[in-house]
Design a protein around this motif. Structure first.
Motif, PDB file in Angstrom:
ATOM      1  N   LEU A 129       0.942  -1.353   0.114  1.00 38.87           N
ATOM      2  CA  LEU A 129       0.075   0.272  -0.207  1.00 38.87           C
ATOM      3  C   LEU A 129       0.668   1.168  -0.044  1.00 38.87           C
ATOM      4  N   TRP A 130       0.591   2.111  -0.821  1.00 41.70           N
ATOM      5  CA  TRP A 130       1.154   3.034  -0.944  1.00 41.70           C
ATOM      6  C   TRP A 130       0.350   4.659  -0.786  1.00 41.70           C
ATOM      7  N   ARG A 131       0.132   5.123   0.801  1.00 36.81           N
ATOM      8  CA  ARG A 131      -0.784   5.863   1.374  1.00 36.81           C
ATOM      9  C   ARG A 131       0.089   7.494   0.563  1.00 36.81           C
ATOM     10  N   HIS A 132      -0.637   8.354   0.275  1.00 31.60           N
ATOM     11  CA  HIS A 132      -0.348   9.650  -0.170  1.00 31.60           C
ATOM     12  C   HIS A 132      -1.267  10.698  -0.175  1.00 31.60           C
ATOM     13  N   ASN A 133      -0.732  12.094  -0.268  1.00 33.97           N
ATOM     14  CA  ASN A 133      -1.298  13.190  -0.982  1.00 33.97           C
ATOM     15  C   ASN A 133      -1.291  13.919  -1.589  1.00 33.97           C
ATOM     16  N   ASP A 134      -0.556  13.116  -3.431  1.00 37.35           N
ATOM     17  CA  ASP A 134      -0.014  13.392  -4.124  1.00 37.35           C
ATOM     18  C   ASP A 134      -1.295  14.301  -4.930  1.00 37.35           C
ATOM     19  N   PRO A 135      -1.384  15.081  -5.155  1.00 38.16           N
ATOM     20  CA  PRO A 135      -2.155  15.492  -6.425  1.00 38.16           C
ATOM     21  C   PRO A 135      -3.045  15.318  -6.986  1.00 38.16           C
ATOM     22  N   SER A 136      -1.618  14.452  -8.553  1.00 37.49           N
ATOM     23  CA  SER A 136      -2.323  14.286  -9.737  1.00 37.49           C
ATOM     24  C   SER A 136      -0.968  13.062  -9.781  1.00 37.49           C
ATOM     25  N   THR A 137      -1.534  12.726 -11.623  1.00 34.37           N
ATOM     26  CA  THR A 137      -0.703  11.430 -11.980  1.00 34.37           C
ATOM     27  C   THR A 137       0.727  12.342 -11.758  1.00 34.37           C
ATOM     28  N   LEU A 138       1.770  12.945 -12.062  1.00 34.95           N
ATOM     29  CA  LEU A 138       2.960  14.165 -12.915  1.00 34.95           C
ATOM     30  C   LEU A 138       3.512  13.628 -11.187  1.00 34.95           C
ATOM     31  N   GLU A 139       2.423  13.923 -10.454  1.00 36.75           N
ATOM     32  CA  GLU A 139       3.291  13.938  -8.754  1.00 36.75           C
ATOM     33  C   GLU A 139       3.017  12.323  -8.202  1.00 36.75           C
ATOM     34  N   GLU A 140       2.075  11.337  -8.612  1.00 37.19           N
ATOM     35  CA  GLU A 140       2.407   9.778  -7.815  1.00 37.19           C
ATOM     36  C   GLU A 140       3.938   9.400  -8.746  1.00 37.19           C
ATOM     37  N   ALA A 141       3.758  10.169  -9.976  1.00 37.37           N
ATOM     38  CA  ALA A 141       4.877   9.056 -10.531  1.00 37.37           C
ATOM     39  C   ALA A 141       6.391   9.892 -10.608  1.00 37.37           C
ATOM     40  N   ILE A 142       6.617  10.985  -9.867  1.00 36.53           N
ATOM     41  CA  ILE A 142       7.467  11.391  -8.832  1.00 36.53           C
ATOM     42  C   ILE A 142       7.949  10.753  -7.773  1.00 36.53           C
ATOM     43  N   SER A 143       6.621  10.059  -7.196  1.00 37.38           N
ATOM     44  CA  SER A 143       6.530   9.445  -5.714  1.00 37.38           C
ATOM     45  C   SER A 143       7.241   8.365  -5.956  1.00 37.38           C
ATOM     46  N   ILE A 144       6.885   7.804  -7.140  1.00 34.57           N
ATOM     47  CA  ILE A 144       6.862   5.778  -6.946  1.00 34.57           C
ATOM     48  C   ILE A 144       7.751   5.390  -8.214  1.00 34.57           C
ATOM     49  N   ILE A 145       8.542   6.324  -9.189  1.00 29.76           N
ATOM     50  CA  ILE A 145       9.325   5.685 -10.179  1.00 29.76           C
ATOM     51  C   ILE A 145      10.761   5.277  -9.050  1.00 29.76           C
ATOM     52  N   PRO A 146      11.213   6.307  -8.376  1.00 37.68           N
ATOM     53  CA  PRO A 146      12.508   5.606  -7.401  1.00 37.68           C
ATOM     54  C   PRO A 146      12.002   4.574  -6.778  1.00 37.68           C
ATOM     55  N   TRP A 147      11.294   4.475  -6.361  1.00 37.64           N
ATOM     56  CA  TRP A 147      10.941   2.782  -5.502  1.00 37.64           C
ATOM     57  C   TRP A 147      11.239   2.120  -6.903  1.00 37.64           C
ATOM     58  N   PHE A 148      10.670   2.055  -8.253  1.00 27.96           N
ATOM     59  CA  PHE A 148      11.176   0.561  -8.374  1.00 27.96           C
ATOM     60  C   PHE A 148      12.399   0.930  -8.895  1.00 27.96           C
ATOM     61  N   LYS A 149      13.108   1.958  -8.975  1.00 28.31           N
ATOM     62  CA  LYS A 149      13.945   1.901  -9.743  1.00 28.31           C
ATOM     63  C   LYS A 149      14.785   1.197  -8.558  1.00 28.31           C
ATOM     64  N   LYS A 150      14.576   1.454  -7.064  1.00 26.19           N
ATOM     65  CA  LYS A 150      15.606   0.983  -6.282  1.00 26.19           C
ATOM     66  C   LYS A 150      14.680  -0.832  -5.887  1.00 26.19           C
ATOM     67  N   LYS A 151      14.415  -1.432  -6.866  1.00 20.40           N
ATOM     68  CA  LYS A 151      13.874  -2.534  -6.438  1.00 20.40           C
ATOM     69  C   LYS A 151      14.093  -3.603  -7.755  1.00 20.40           C
ATOM     70  N   ASN A 152      14.738  -2.444  -8.566  1.00 20.09           N
ATOM     71  CA  ASN A 152      15.355  -2.631  -9.509  1.00 20.09           C
ATOM     72  C   ASN A 152      13.829  -3.529 -10.854  1.00 20.09           C
ATOM     73  N   ALA A 153      13.317  -3.385 -10.804  1.00 20.43           N
ATOM     74  CA  ALA A 153      11.743  -3.320 -11.500  1.00 20.43           C
ATOM     75  C   ALA A 153      12.300  -3.361 -13.024  1.00 20.43           C
ATOM     76  N   ASP A 154      12.068  -4.156 -13.567  1.00 17.49           N
ATOM     77  CA  ASP A 154      11.848  -4.096 -15.083  1.00 17.49           C
ATOM     78  C   ASP A 154      11.039  -3.515 -16.218  1.00 17.49           C
ATOM     79  N   THR A 155      10.050  -4.890 -15.618  1.00 17.76           N
ATOM     80  CA  THR A 155       8.061  -3.905 -16.302  1.00 17.76           C
ATOM     81  C   THR A 155       7.226  -3.581 -15.053  1.00 17.76           C
TER      82      THR A 155
END
Length: 271
Positions: A129-155
């Motif tokens: 679960l990713w609980r957040h207060n991001d107001p837009s899709t752009l802010e959501e992307a900025i928040s979670i992309i580093p998390w997936f990069k850290k996990k070395n996600a491919d797709t």
């Protein structure tokens, strides 16, 4: 006089012929313009009716390690239902469920997770679960992309509404710069039918809103450098199973702390 009269009549005939020829050419021109106009109007209507599909990006896939459910689904919870079915089929291993805060200490993600866990075959260790207060899709992307990069996600599969799928894929892939690759799918929910959007009022509203949102997204991304906006601290997020363990542990510790207090109050009462 007779020759002059014949010449005059010949001139009149020529003028009448010329006038008729001009009328005929004008008529032909109007007919041609009418045919072209009808063709162009028909082409415009066809393109406009097909534009409902332009908003959708439906990527084919067999299996992905991660899926993301973006917040904003209807009360029927069609997005979490869709990803739950994919997980049951083995097409998705784990899911990150995004949710915004709706009450003081309540979050949409908690309600989504509670509903998902009604499926007994779903593993709570694969739900995050990713609980957040991001107001837009752009802010959501900025928040979670580093998390997936850290996990070395491919797709990563993004679960969102059909008309938002192409815009969402654009935002995430632009910011991620290819690592990971984000794909989207058409969940085919009844709220958006691209074939009949011109005839249905609510779908027209969705089409117009998403067209404007797509233009706004491209404008926003024009001023953004991905490497700069993604330089932020990565949040730690554990699975729903681990969350439940921590909650149970905290409740147990609280009961242990409260027990001596209850005993002391009982002794004071006896005295």
């Amino acid at each position: 006089d007779r020759f002059l009269k014949e010449d005059f009549m010949r001139i009149l005939d020529n003028l009448e012929l010329t006038r008729n020829q001009k009328k005929q050419k004008k008529k032909q021109l109007l007919i041609a313009l009418g045919i072209i106009s009808i063709f162009l109007l028909g082409l415009f209507y066809w393109l406009l009716s097909r534009s409902g599909y332009w908003l959708i990006q439906d990527n084919a896939f067999n299996h992905v390690s991660w899926a993301v459910v973006l917040d904003g689904q209807t009360a029927e919870l069609e997005r979490t239902d869709y990803v739950s079915k994919l997980m049951e089929k083995g097409k998705v291993d784990s899911v990150l469920v995004l949710g915004r805060r709706v009450y003081r200490d309540k979050n949409n993600a908690d309600f989504y997770a509670e509903d998902m866990m009604r499926t007994e075959t779903l593993d709570s260790g694969a739900v995050f679960l990713w609980r957040h207060n991001d107001p837009s899709t752009l802010e959501e992307a900025i928040s979670i992309i580093p998390w997936f990069k850290k996990k070395n996600a491919d797709t990563v599969l993004l679960i969102t509404s059909a008309p938002a799928s192409r815009r969402v894929a654009l935002i995430f892939n632009y910011l991620a710069e290819g690592s990971p690759t984000f794909i989207t799918t058409d969940i085919k929910h009844y709220t958006y039918n691209p074939a009949s959007w011109l005839r249905e009022r609510e779908i027209r509203k969705l089409w117009l809103r998403e067209m404007m949102a797509a233009i706004q997204a491209k404008w926003d991304l024009f001023w953004i450098t991905p490497g700069e906006v993604l330089q932020k601290e990565v949040r730690e997020v554990v699975s729903l199973r681990e969350e439940n363990k921590e909650v149970l542990k905290a409740e147990k510790e609280k009961r242990v702390e409260e027990k001596p207090l209850v005993v002391e109050q009982s002794l004071d009462t006896l005295k």
